[in-house]
Write a protein that holds these residues in place. Structure first.
Motif, PDB file in Angstrom:
ATOM      1  N   ALA A   9       7.753  -3.078 -51.638  1.00 15.46           N
ATOM      2  CA  ALA A   9       7.640  -2.470 -52.641  1.00 15.46           C
ATOM      3  C   ALA A   9       6.271  -2.031 -53.393  1.00 15.46           C
ATOM      4  N   GLY A  10       6.145  -1.257 -54.172  1.00 11.24           N
ATOM      5  CA  GLY A  10       5.137  -1.034 -55.138  1.00 11.24           C
ATOM      6  C   GLY A  10       4.438   0.382 -54.605  1.00 11.24           C
ATOM      7  N   PRO A  11       3.552   1.185 -55.509  1.00 11.99           N
ATOM      8  CA  PRO A  11       3.446   2.328 -55.273  1.00 11.99           C
ATOM      9  C   PRO A  11       2.438   2.437 -54.290  1.00 11.99           C
ATOM     10  N   TRP A  12       1.522   1.618 -53.687  1.00  6.10           N
ATOM     11  CA  TRP A  12       0.695   1.563 -52.804  1.00  6.10           C
ATOM     12  C   TRP A  12       1.186   1.964 -51.471  1.00  6.10           C
ATOM     13  N   ARG A  13       2.458   1.225 -51.231  1.00  4.26           N
ATOM     14  CA  ARG A  13       2.925   1.370 -50.155  1.00  4.26           C
ATOM     15  C   ARG A  13       4.105   2.531 -49.992  1.00  4.26           C
ATOM     16  N   ALA A  14       4.299   3.393 -50.907  1.00  4.38           N
ATOM     17  CA  ALA A  14       5.033   4.455 -50.496  1.00  4.38           C
ATOM     18  C   ALA A  14       4.948   5.317 -49.519  1.00  4.38           C
ATOM     19  N   PRO A  15       3.882   5.685 -48.917  1.00  6.56           N
ATOM     20  CA  PRO A  15       3.752   6.236 -47.651  1.00  6.56           C
ATOM     21  C   PRO A  15       4.500   5.464 -46.425  1.00  6.56           C
ATOM     22  N   LEU A  16       4.208   4.207 -46.386  1.00  6.31           N
ATOM     23  CA  LEU A  16       4.901   3.250 -45.539  1.00  6.31           C
ATOM     24  C   LEU A  16       6.408   3.485 -45.754  1.00  6.31           C
ATOM     25  N   ARG A  17       6.942   3.176 -46.736  1.00  6.90           N
ATOM     26  CA  ARG A  17       8.312   3.388 -47.093  1.00  6.90           C
ATOM     27  C   ARG A  17       8.994   4.832 -46.464  1.00  6.90           C
ATOM     28  N   LEU A  18       8.277   6.093 -46.752  1.00  6.25           N
ATOM     29  CA  LEU A  18       8.617   7.106 -46.679  1.00  6.25           C
ATOM     30  C   LEU A  18       8.674   7.370 -45.102  1.00  6.25           C
ATOM     31  N   MET A  19       7.654   6.693 -44.228  1.00  8.76           N
ATOM     32  CA  MET A  19       7.817   6.528 -42.985  1.00  8.76           C
ATOM     33  C   MET A  19       8.833   5.765 -42.261  1.00  8.76           C
ATOM     34  N   ALA A  25      10.943  11.594 -37.751  1.00  9.48           N
ATOM     35  CA  ALA A  25      10.338  12.906 -38.055  1.00  9.48           C
ATOM     36  C   ALA A  25       9.101  12.597 -38.291  1.00  9.48           C
ATOM     37  N   ALA A  26       8.555  11.465 -38.599  1.00  5.32           N
ATOM     38  CA  ALA A  26       7.138  10.966 -38.666  1.00  5.32           C
ATOM     39  C   ALA A  26       6.641  11.194 -37.244  1.00  5.32           C
ATOM     40  N   TYR A  27       7.330  10.659 -36.089  1.00  5.26           N
ATOM     41  CA  TYR A  27       6.730  10.560 -34.847  1.00  5.26           C
ATOM     42  C   TYR A  27       6.709  12.175 -34.195  1.00  5.26           C
ATOM     43  N   VAL A  28       7.787  12.950 -34.688  1.00  2.00           N
ATOM     44  CA  VAL A  28       7.763  14.238 -34.091  1.00  2.00           C
ATOM     45  C   VAL A  28       6.590  15.042 -34.654  1.00  2.00           C
ATOM     46  N   ALA A  29       6.430  14.907 -36.286  1.00  2.00           N
ATOM     47  CA  ALA A  29       5.153  15.697 -36.895  1.00  2.00           C
ATOM     48  C   ALA A  29       3.910  14.918 -36.295  1.00  2.00           C
ATOM     49  N   THR A  30       3.826  13.846 -35.963  1.00  2.00           N
ATOM     50  CA  THR A  30       2.503  13.393 -35.598  1.00  2.00           C
ATOM     51  C   THR A  30       2.288  14.183 -34.255  1.00  2.00           C
ATOM     52  N   PHE A  31       3.292  14.029 -33.190  1.00  2.00           N
ATOM     53  CA  PHE A  31       3.070  14.560 -31.935  1.00  2.00           C
ATOM     54  C   PHE A  31       2.841  16.236 -31.935  1.00  2.00           C
ATOM     55  N   PRO A  59      -2.529   5.960 -37.821  1.00  4.59           N
ATOM     56  CA  PRO A  59      -1.600   5.395 -39.184  1.00  4.59           C
ATOM     57  C   PRO A  59      -0.308   5.042 -38.664  1.00  4.59           C
ATOM     58  N   LEU A  60       0.187   5.547 -37.775  1.00  2.35           N
ATOM     59  CA  LEU A  60       1.700   5.486 -37.486  1.00  2.35           C
ATOM     60  C   LEU A  60       1.888   3.894 -37.012  1.00  2.35           C
ATOM     61  N   LEU A  61       1.022   3.503 -35.875  1.00  2.00           N
ATOM     62  CA  LEU A  61       0.919   2.289 -35.417  1.00  2.00           C
ATOM     63  C   LEU A  61       0.549   1.388 -36.314  1.00  2.00           C
ATOM     64  N   LEU A  62      -0.144   1.350 -37.077  1.00  2.00           N
ATOM     65  CA  LEU A  62      -0.579   0.541 -38.155  1.00  2.00           C
ATOM     66  C   LEU A  62       0.358  -0.035 -39.004  1.00  2.00           C
ATOM     67  N   ALA A  63       1.325   1.135 -39.389  1.00  2.00           N
ATOM     68  CA  ALA A  63       2.401   1.125 -40.292  1.00  2.00           C
ATOM     69  C   ALA A  63       3.568   0.404 -39.582  1.00  2.00           C
ATOM     70  N   GLY A  65       3.101  -1.818 -37.176  1.00  2.00           N
ATOM     71  CA  GLY A  65       2.628  -3.293 -37.240  1.00  2.00           C
ATOM     72  C   GLY A  65       2.945  -3.993 -38.537  1.00  2.00           C
ATOM     73  N   ARG A  66       2.784  -3.375 -39.742  1.00  2.00           N
ATOM     74  CA  ARG A  66       2.894  -3.857 -41.118  1.00  2.00           C
ATOM     75  C   ARG A  66       4.550  -3.983 -41.322  1.00  2.00           C
ATOM     76  N   LEU A  67       5.332  -2.917 -40.739  1.00  2.00           N
ATOM     77  CA  LEU A  67       6.792  -3.140 -40.949  1.00  2.00           C
ATOM     78  C   LEU A  67       7.205  -4.463 -39.890  1.00  2.00           C
ATOM     79  N   LYS A  68       6.723  -4.640 -38.846  1.00  2.00           N
ATOM     80  CA  LYS A  68       6.993  -5.586 -38.019  1.00  2.00           C
ATOM     81  C   LYS A  68       6.905  -7.096 -38.719  1.00  2.00           C
ATOM     82  N   LEU A  69       5.684  -6.971 -39.466  1.00  2.00           N
ATOM     83  CA  LEU A  69       5.345  -8.300 -40.133  1.00  2.00           C
ATOM     84  C   LEU A  69       5.997  -8.385 -41.320  1.00  2.00           C
TER      85      LEU A  69
END
Length: 94
Positions: A9-19, A25-31, A59-63, A65-69
């Protein structure tokens, strides 16, 4: 999953929540970005062969990792709550 999203939660984690919500779609767009970047670098004559486009996956791989954590922490919270509830039930039964 709801407990993991609570940790995101929080405004700084909005891109992560969107992903997380639109993971495929994020992986397809990145490809597509990877292919376009590599192709543009080759066509421009900058390089004869390019793998620089693959950096878009960082960035996707970092995200991920954060999601797994977040999932791991949420799972630990749920287990701790269940253990506490069980201990209370056992103590009240005695």
């Amino acid at each position: 999953m709801p407990a993991a999203l609570e940790l995101l939660a929080g405004p700084w984690r909005a891109p992560l929540r969107l992903m997380v919500r639109h993971r495929v779609a994020a992986y397809v767009a990145t490809f597509v970005l990877v292919l376009a970047t590599n192709r543009a670098l080759v066509l421009s004559g900058t390089v004869s062969y390019s793998v620089w486009g693959w950096i878009w996956y960082a960035p996707l791989l970092l995200a991920d990792g954060r999601l797994k954590l977040a999932r791991r922490v949420a799972r630990q919270r749920v287990i701790a709550a269940m253990e506490a509830r069980h201990a209370d039930a056992v103590a009240s039964a005695d």
